[in-house]
Motif scaffolding. Structure first.
Motif, mmCIF file in Angstrom:
data_model
loop_
_atom_site.group_PDB
_atom_site.id
_atom_site.type_symbol
_atom_site.label_atom_id
_atom_site.label_comp_id
_atom_site.label_asym_id
_atom_site.label_seq_id
_atom_site.Cartn_x
_atom_site.Cartn_y
_atom_site.Cartn_z
ATOM 1 N N ILE A 95 9.176 -14.619 -1.330
ATOM 2 C CA ILE A 95 8.464 -13.184 -0.772
ATOM 3 C C ILE A 95 7.340 -12.827 -1.616
ATOM 4 N N GLN A 96 7.589 -13.240 -2.842
ATOM 5 C CA GLN A 96 6.094 -12.814 -3.843
ATOM 6 C C GLN A 96 5.004 -13.530 -3.495
ATOM 7 N N ARG A 97 5.008 -14.627 -2.823
ATOM 8 C CA ARG A 97 3.801 -15.163 -2.276
ATOM 9 C C ARG A 97 3.048 -14.499 -1.324
ATOM 10 N N ALA A 123 10.929 -3.522 1.555
ATOM 11 C CA ALA A 123 9.604 -4.859 1.295
ATOM 12 C C ALA A 123 8.737 -4.226 2.747
ATOM 13 N N GLY A 124 9.038 -3.655 3.668
ATOM 14 C CA GLY A 124 8.473 -3.416 4.708
ATOM 15 C C GLY A 124 7.113 -2.244 4.328
ATOM 16 N N CYS A 125 7.665 -1.349 3.533
ATOM 17 C CA CYS A 125 6.849 -0.085 2.946
ATOM 18 C C CYS A 125 5.760 -0.846 1.938
ATOM 19 N N ASP A 126 6.391 -1.904 1.329
ATOM 20 C CA ASP A 126 5.590 -2.642 0.298
ATOM 21 C C ASP A 126 4.395 -3.549 1.154
ATOM 22 N N ALA A 164 9.813 4.144 3.353
ATOM 23 C CA ALA A 164 10.920 4.429 2.114
ATOM 24 C C ALA A 164 10.686 3.356 1.107
ATOM 25 N N GLU A 165 10.456 3.755 -0.352
ATOM 26 C CA GLU A 165 10.810 2.712 -1.277
ATOM 27 C C GLU A 165 11.982 2.569 -1.725
ATOM 28 N N ASP A 176 8.820 -7.519 -4.828
ATOM 29 C CA ASP A 176 7.816 -7.983 -4.149
ATOM 30 C C ASP A 176 6.509 -7.187 -4.416
ATOM 31 N N GLY A 177 6.391 -6.612 -5.600
ATOM 32 C CA GLY A 177 5.101 -6.080 -5.843
ATOM 33 C C GLY A 177 4.997 -4.605 -5.810
ATOM 34 N N GLY A 178 5.914 -4.033 -5.425
ATOM 35 C CA GLY A 178 5.913 -2.465 -5.025
ATOM 36 C C GLY A 178 5.599 -1.599 -6.128
ATOM 37 N N ALA A 179 5.954 -1.858 -7.196
ATOM 38 C CA ALA A 179 5.900 -1.059 -8.450
ATOM 39 C C ALA A 179 4.302 -1.198 -8.668
#
Length: 261
Positions: A92-94, A117-120, A137-138, A149-152
């Motif tokens: 997923i990180q790709r 992950a949808g929010c991100d 939502a996070e 997945d990079g949300g932060a």
């Protein structure tokens, strides 16, 4: 099985639709992650594309990961801690890297819930517009995990650190009106008009000169981590290129002709 990512073209605009409505377009398998990355790579290699719309089929934009997999320690949650780490990196990180590296602007048309992950995923796009039924939502913390997945990195850049911290530390869901108020989205429209609004915005973007559009996006990306003096140097180099593109010459001719009318 139908393709997870449906790709359509309308002139210089590409639309990518996550196509697993029965599972609310959850991003939970390697095949799904690979499909999103492959679509981005195809678009990146196509100089005729000038804008991308990302949306979801059915009632949801993207419901994030598969909670059942987490419970069963399968899929993304399978194996040793080392295996899970490598699974995230190869999986997923790709997606954030592929979307971030797209040279053309991206618009998330958020048609329904964008959770975890949808929010991100929505935050990975340059512009976000939402239908009235969209929710965000996070929510990772409510499941005892973190944004893998990079949300932060993504969410604070979208809404500022204070609101991002509130969303990440509570996992609470916000509606479209609150998303507009905090800057997570730039527009909220009735659901039935969402794709028309997204296409109209994409058409206005795609009508601009392609080389300048791509360089402007790159400058904005680099400006997120560059010093001002370094960005000015890059801007000067890009401007030198822009002044010698045929698109610049045509735009100048068109502008001067309009002034004579």
């Amino acid at each position: 099985m139908d393709a997870f990512v449906l790709e359509t073209r309308d002139g210089a605009v590409a639309t990518l639709t996550l196509n697993d409505p029965d599972r609310r377009n959850a991003l939970s398998t390697q095949a799904q992650w690979d499909a999103v990355v492959a679509a981005c790579e195809r678009i990146r290699r196509d100089p005729d594309v000038r804008c991308v719309i990302l949306t979801g089929a059915g009632s949801a934009f993207c419901a994030g990961g598969n909670v059942k997999d987490m419970k069963d320690k399968t899929g993304i949650a399978a194996g040793s801690p080392y295996a899970i780490r490598e699974g995230y990196r190869a999986g997923i990180q790709r997606i954030p890297l592929a979307l971030y590296e797209l040279d053309v602007p991206t618009i998330a048309a958020v048609n329904g819930p964008a959770i975890g992950a949808g929010c991100d995923l929505a935050c990975m796009c340059d512009i976000r517009i939402a239908g009235e039924r969209a929710k965000f939502a996070e929510s990772f913390v409510k499941l005892g995990i973190i944004p893998g997945d990079g949300g932060a990195w993504l969410l604070p850049r979208a809404v500022g650190m204070s609101k991002a911290a509130e969303m990440a530390f509570t996992g609470d869901t916000i509606d479209a009106a609150e998303a507009l108020a905090c800057g997570l989205v730039s527009k909220v429209v009735p659901g039935e008009r969402l794709m028309d609004e997204a296409r109209a915005l994409a058409a206005r973007i795609a009508a601009t000169p392609g080389p300048a559009l791509r360089m402007a996006k790159r400058l904005m990306r680099e400006g997120q981590h560059m010093r001002l003096d370094s960005l000015l140097e890059l801007s000067a180099a890009f401007q030198a290129l822009a002044h010698h593109t045929p698109e610049h010459g045509a735009a100048i001719d068109g502008f001067l002709a309009s002034m004579k009318r």
